[in-house]
Design an enzyme around this catalytic site. Structure first.
Site, PDB file in Angstrom:
ATOM      1  N   SER A  76       0.945  -1.280  -0.116  1.00 45.29           N
ATOM      2  CA  SER A  76       0.159   0.196   0.329  1.00 45.29           C
ATOM      3  C   SER A  76       0.721   1.207  -0.084  1.00 45.29           C
ATOM      4  O   SER A  76       0.191   2.525  -0.213  1.00 45.29           O
ATOM      5  CB  SER A  76      -0.793  -0.189   1.091  1.00 45.29           C
ATOM      6  N   LYS A  79       0.494   3.466  -2.892  1.00 46.09           N
ATOM      7  CA  LYS A  79      -0.270   4.562  -3.266  1.00 46.09           C
ATOM      8  C   LYS A  79      -0.213   5.832  -3.120  1.00 46.09           C
ATOM      9  O   LYS A  79      -0.804   6.628  -3.763  1.00 46.09           O
ATOM     10  CB  LYS A  79      -1.553   4.086  -2.123  1.00 46.09           C
ATOM     11  N   TYR A 201      -2.807  -2.212 -10.320  1.00 48.65           N
ATOM     12  CA  TYR A 201      -2.734  -2.143  -9.049  1.00 48.65           C
ATOM     13  C   TYR A 201      -2.083  -3.327  -8.392  1.00 48.65           C
ATOM     14  O   TYR A 201      -1.313  -2.666  -7.409  1.00 48.65           O
ATOM     15  CB  TYR A 201      -4.220  -1.856  -8.250  1.00 48.65           C
ATOM     16  N   TYR A 253      -4.718   4.580   7.894  1.00 49.01           N
ATOM     17  CA  TYR A 253      -6.120   3.916   7.741  1.00 49.01           C
ATOM     18  C   TYR A 253      -6.925   4.224   9.265  1.00 49.01           C
ATOM     19  O   TYR A 253      -6.814   5.338   9.626  1.00 49.01           O
ATOM     20  CB  TYR A 253      -5.989   2.282   7.723  1.00 49.01           C
ATOM     21  N   VAL A 271       0.787  -3.824   3.900  1.00 47.75           N
ATOM     22  CA  VAL A 271       0.814  -5.203   4.594  1.00 47.75           C
ATOM     23  C   VAL A 271       1.991  -5.833   4.314  1.00 47.75           C
ATOM     24  O   VAL A 271       1.953  -7.081   4.989  1.00 47.75           O
ATOM     25  CB  VAL A 271      -0.658  -5.804   4.260  1.00 47.75           C
TER      26      VAL A 271
END
Ligand code: GLN
Length: 323
Positions: A76, A79, A201, A253, A271
């Site tokens: 992630s 991103k 992605y 998050y 992760v």
């Protein structure tokens, strides 16, 4: 690549900062709480004991301890950089019509969209990131992937490679992300070719980095978008404040609020067990340790950043220290 930098050539300095990193490494290496990201089968095979910490300063110095040569997939953390590329491709106003900038307070993989706009809440959670990746320009899948890889190369100064086993592992099991893409397709928030968007992605998530790479990437964001090791512009300075703002409010998050309160600088986790943090105009920080808490953030990574923030007085709103 002509301008790539060999990690062996980077300046490694004995210093009080290195002593702090060594100290934190020995303090937290016995902390074995958390679990591997076993929802991606390949990530369940990672050695849970791996642990590295690295700082890159905006003047290009690198401080690294532990398993810093170990590569892992960026997950992630990608991103952040995809968001920068989409901003460069389309500009702020258009991107805001497609993906919001509100924290969700939910898990990174929650299947939710903002009502009534139907936009994903922000680019740091999966739904928003899939929508952002679908906006990256290119004449076809190969050109889009190449643009993403070239972007990573600008940030790290190294060749960017996709870990094919992790990519295919996620592609064959990532049905939750596929469900999000279908939901966005239903509301016209993503283009018709969702399998292509998902492939890109999953590929961007499977790009391999090591801890010093991540620290240099963070230092680039801390340094007006200029990679402090290569001196090259990796992202237009116009968008640094957009990128850092969403990292600050959404990057961790459903721990983002507590992170902002206690630790106090923009960060993004993945992760894989990586955390990348940016102290604007000063440094980039990276920690890699694969055991995750229930929110998907590296257990040791959060602890190390908390201590670093306190010991070096890095909280952005700290008023008690000297300038
Ligand atoms: N590739 C992962 C996923 O989409 C990234 C999630 C993460 O690192 N939080 O589930």
């Amino acid at each position: 690549m002509a301008n790539s930098v060999n990690p062996e050539d980077l300046e490694i300095l004995p210093s009080p900062l290195l002593a702090v990193l060594n100290d934190l490494h020995s303090q937290y290496k016995s902390l074995n709480e958390g679990t591997l990201a076993n929802y991606i089968p390949e990530l369940a095979k990672v050695n849970p004991d791996l642990f590295s910490i690295c700082i890159a300063t905006v003047d290009g110095k690198i401080y690294q301890v532990g398993d810093y040569q170990q590569t892992f997939t960026i997950q992630s953390i990608s991103k952040v950089f995809a968001y920068g590329l989409a901003l460069e491709d389309h500009g702020r106003d258009y991107i805001l019509t497609r993906v919001g900038v509100e924290p969700t307070g939910d898990a990174f993989n929650a299947i939710i969209l903002d009502e009534p706009s139907k936009r994903p809440y922000n680019p740091m959670v999966n739904a928003g990131a899939i929508a952002i990746t679908s906006l990256i320009k290119g004449s076809g899948p190969t050109e889009r992937l190449n643009r993403v890889l070239e972007m990573f190369q600008r940030y790290t100064g190294q060749d960017a490679l996709v870990d094919i086993s992790v990519f295919t592992s996620e592609r064959s099991t990532g049905h939750r992300n596929r469900a999000m893409a279908h939901l966005m397709l239903n509301f016209g928030m993503i283009d018709h070719n969702i399998e292509e968007a998902l492939d890109l992605y999953f590929q961007q998530c499977a790009v391999m980095v090591n801890c010093p790479d991540l620290a240099v990437m963070a230092a680039t964001l801390a340094n007006k978008g200029i990679n402090p090791v290569t001196g090259k512009q990796a992202v237009n300075n116009l968008y640094i404040k957009d990128i850092l703002s969403v990292m600050y409010t959404c990057g961790m998050y459903n721990f983002a609020g507590e992170w902002a309160y206690k630790i106090g600088f923009p960060a993004k986790s993945g992760v894989c067990g990586g955390i990348m943090a940016v102290v604007p105009r000063k440094m980039g920080i990276a920690v890699f340790s694969p055991l995750l808490d229930v929110r998907g953030n590296s257990v040791r990574g959060v602890k190390v950043c908390e201590e670093l923030s306190q010991r070096l007085q890095l909280h952005l709103f700290e008023c008690s220290g000297e300038d």
